[in-house]
Design a protein around this motif. Structure first.
Motif, PDB file in Angstrom:
ATOM      1  N   PRO A 158       0.821  -1.216   0.000  1.00  0.00           N
ATOM      2  CA  PRO A 158       0.000   0.000   0.000  1.00  0.00           C
ATOM      3  C   PRO A 158       0.851   1.262   0.000  1.00  0.00           C
ATOM      4  O   PRO A 158       1.880   1.330   0.666  1.00  0.00           O
ATOM      5  N   TYR A 159       0.426   2.234  -0.729  1.00  0.00           N
ATOM      6  CA  TYR A 159       1.003   3.559  -0.980  1.00  0.00           C
ATOM      7  C   TYR A 159       2.405   3.552  -1.569  1.00  0.00           C
ATOM      8  O   TYR A 159       3.098   4.558  -1.580  1.00  0.00           O
ATOM      9  N   GLU A 160       2.819   2.409  -2.146  1.00  0.00           N
ATOM     10  CA  GLU A 160       4.022   2.377  -2.991  1.00  0.00           C
ATOM     11  C   GLU A 160       3.618   2.869  -4.371  1.00  0.00           C
ATOM     12  O   GLU A 160       2.493   2.625  -4.822  1.00  0.00           O
ATOM     13  N   ARG A 161       4.526   3.561  -5.089  1.00  0.00           N
ATOM     14  CA  ARG A 161       4.114   4.257  -6.307  1.00  0.00           C
ATOM     15  C   ARG A 161       4.576   3.623  -7.626  1.00  0.00           C
ATOM     16  O   ARG A 161       3.895   3.782  -8.641  1.00  0.00           O
ATOM     17  N   MET A 165      -0.061  -1.068 -12.037  1.00  0.00           N
ATOM     18  CA  MET A 165      -1.444  -1.475 -11.779  1.00  0.00           C
ATOM     19  C   MET A 165      -2.427  -0.508 -12.435  1.00  0.00           C
ATOM     20  O   MET A 165      -3.468  -0.914 -12.963  1.00  0.00           O
ATOM     21  N   LYS A 166      -2.078   0.765 -12.405  1.00  0.00           N
ATOM     22  CA  LYS A 166      -2.940   1.772 -13.019  1.00  0.00           C
ATOM     23  C   LYS A 166      -3.029   1.550 -14.525  1.00  0.00           C
ATOM     24  O   LYS A 166      -4.110   1.676 -15.129  1.00  0.00           O
ATOM     25  N   SER A 167      -1.900   1.212 -15.144  1.00  0.00           N
ATOM     26  CA  SER A 167      -1.887   0.930 -16.575  1.00  0.00           C
ATOM     27  C   SER A 167      -2.774  -0.273 -16.897  1.00  0.00           C
ATOM     28  O   SER A 167      -3.535  -0.268 -17.873  1.00  0.00           O
ATOM     29  N   ILE A 168      -2.683  -1.314 -16.061  1.00  0.00           N
ATOM     30  CA  ILE A 168      -3.507  -2.511 -16.258  1.00  0.00           C
ATOM     31  C   ILE A 168      -4.987  -2.178 -16.105  1.00  0.00           C
ATOM     32  O   ILE A 168      -5.844  -2.706 -16.829  1.00  0.00           O
ATOM     33  N   GLU A 177      -4.363  -7.288  -1.568  1.00  0.00           N
ATOM     34  CA  GLU A 177      -4.368  -6.334  -0.457  1.00  0.00           C
ATOM     35  C   GLU A 177      -4.016  -4.933  -0.949  1.00  0.00           C
ATOM     36  O   GLU A 177      -4.583  -3.934  -0.494  1.00  0.00           O
ATOM     37  N   CYS A 178      -3.062  -4.872  -1.891  1.00  0.00           N
ATOM     38  CA  CYS A 178      -2.666  -3.577  -2.471  1.00  0.00           C
ATOM     39  C   CYS A 178      -3.823  -2.927  -3.206  1.00  0.00           C
ATOM     40  O   CYS A 178      -4.123  -1.738  -2.992  1.00  0.00           O
ATOM     41  N   VAL A 179      -4.435  -3.681  -4.099  1.00  0.00           N
ATOM     42  CA  VAL A 179      -5.525  -3.133  -4.905  1.00  0.00           C
ATOM     43  C   VAL A 179      -6.669  -2.653  -4.015  1.00  0.00           C
ATOM     44  O   VAL A 179      -7.252  -1.583  -4.254  1.00  0.00           O
ATOM     45  N   LYS A 180      -6.944  -3.409  -2.962  1.00  0.00           N
ATOM     46  CA  LYS A 180      -7.991  -2.996  -2.023  1.00  0.00           C
ATOM     47  C   LYS A 180      -7.640  -1.652  -1.403  1.00  0.00           C
ATOM     48  O   LYS A 180      -8.498  -0.756  -1.317  1.00  0.00           O
ATOM     49  N   TRP A 181      -6.373  -1.473  -0.984  1.00  0.00           N
ATOM     50  CA  TRP A 181      -5.960  -0.218  -0.366  1.00  0.00           C
ATOM     51  C   TRP A 181      -6.038   0.923  -1.378  1.00  0.00           C
ATOM     52  O   TRP A 181      -6.547   2.012  -1.070  1.00  0.00           O
ATOM     53  N   LYS A 192      -8.830   5.849  -3.130  1.00  0.00           N
ATOM     54  CA  LYS A 192      -9.126   6.566  -4.372  1.00  0.00           C
ATOM     55  C   LYS A 192      -7.918   6.737  -5.309  1.00  0.00           C
ATOM     56  O   LYS A 192      -7.869   7.661  -6.098  1.00  0.00           O
ATOM     57  N   TRP A 193      -6.965   5.809  -5.199  1.00  0.00           N
ATOM     58  CA  TRP A 193      -5.832   5.829  -6.137  1.00  0.00           C
ATOM     59  C   TRP A 193      -6.204   5.100  -7.422  1.00  0.00           C
ATOM     60  O   TRP A 193      -5.678   5.404  -8.484  1.00  0.00           O
TER      61      TRP A 193
END
Length: 336
Positions: free
Chosen positions: A179-182, A188-191, A325-329, A334-335
């Motif tokens: 979580p909150y790693e960029r 993930m955002k691209s996917i 867990e990452c995607v949930k966070w 709202k990321w």
């Protein structure tokens, strides 16, 4: 009386999780952060803050002596300070090596050497592994880092080794996510938008470690009292980019993602342009020549048996569990 621990670089992604674990264990927890650093993930009122001038050894020594006189020395120090990208390439050496040198020498001179000085380094300090047979990178291999970041981390490690009797422990994790790693967040955002960009056409095996598993390794080292040792850390399993893509897509509920393979030469051109453009603008670029060499590397498998045998290190997060867990966070905040 509570044991005292200092976590430097506490305002960063990994640092926040180290602080959280230290508090949960009842340590008197000191967070080393700059006044300009966000404390968004350091909100617990029990945290004590300190701001060191690592670049000036004289000032740093005075700061340590002042702290020693008022609060005493720390029992443990987790040195998590460093940079992965810089506006000026010389800053890799200045910060990742020079700050470590100044701080450790100041600790020795002020007689504030802790029971353990645990430094987070990187698998990148060992450089490119066997890209033909894909044998794991081992601690006994000769390091040959091929990035400015990796070279600076290895230089810091060699400095620690040169200090006679200094109780260092070096953690060399592979790709850390959570979580909150960029950086992984951008992937993930691209996917999420339906595309997964892959570098090169040759097979690649990548490894990961979830941030909470890395933190557990750090505290297992404290529990075991090991000194003058270094450990490679990963989940212990290798993945392909398509497996990573599938886990992320499933967690996002994304049915179709198009894999886009980028030739190595094209990524090199884009990386150079992005890096030079950032320099002109006085900024840092996520995509640069160092990042290119990291993305180009085909074999990220490492031997974690020393950590397993000596620390009892047993990763609890598979990539699938960690990604979920990452995607949930990211969604809750709202990321994504």
């Amino acid at each position: 009386m509570s044991m005292k621990i200092l976590i430097t670089g506490a305002g960063g992604f990994i640092g926040g999780f180290i602080v959280e674990e230290a508090l949960s264990r009842g340590y008197e927890t000191w967070a080393g952060v700059r006044k300009t650093t966000s404390r968004e993930h350091l909100s617990d009122p029990a945290i004590r803050f300190i701001d060191f001038n690592y670049g000036n050894k004289k000032i740093l020594t005075d700061q340590l002596l002042s702290h020693k006189g008022e609060y005493g020395a720390w029992d443990y120090i987790v040195y998590n300070l460093g940079v992965t990208k810089c506006k000026n390439p010389d800053d890799f050496d200045r910060i990742n090596y020079g700050f470590v040198k100044n701080f450790t020498e100041a600790l020795v001179e002020t007689e504030m050497v802790p029971k353990q000085f645990i430094m987070t380094s990187s698998l990148g300090a060992w450089g490119v592994g066997d890209e033909k047979n894909f044998t794991p990178i081992r601690p006994t291999d000769t390091p040959h880092p091929n990035t400015r970041y990796g070279k600076s981390k290895l230089k810091a490690e060699r400095h620690l080794e040169s200090l006679e009797g200094f109780p260092y422990v070096v953690m060399r994790p592979t790709g850390v996510y959570g979580p909150y790693e960029r950086d992984y967040y951008l992937m993930m955002k691209s996917i999420k938008y339906g595309f997964d960009f892959i570098v090169g056409f040759k097979p690649q095996l990548i490894t990961f470690i979830y941030v909470k598993d890395l933190v557990q390794a750090i505290f297992k080292a404290i529990d075991r009292g090991v000194v003058r040792r270094g450990y490679f850390l990963s989940e212990g399993k290798a993945y392909t980019s398509s497996q990573f893509r599938r886990y992320v897509a499933t967690a996002l509920g994304k049915r179709r993602v198009v894999p886009v393979k980028i030739p190595v030469w094209l990524l090199w051109v884009v990386s150079v342009i992005a890096e030079k453009g950032a320099i002109v603008l006085g900024k840092t670029s996520t995509l640069n020549r160092d990042k290119f060499r990291i993305m180009k590397q085909r074999n990220w498998i490492c031997d974690i048996s020393d950590a397993q045998n000596e620390l009892g290190f047993s990763p609890q997060y598979s990539l699938e569990r960690g990604v979920n867990e990452c995607v949930k966070w990211y969604r809750e905040n709202k990321w994504l």
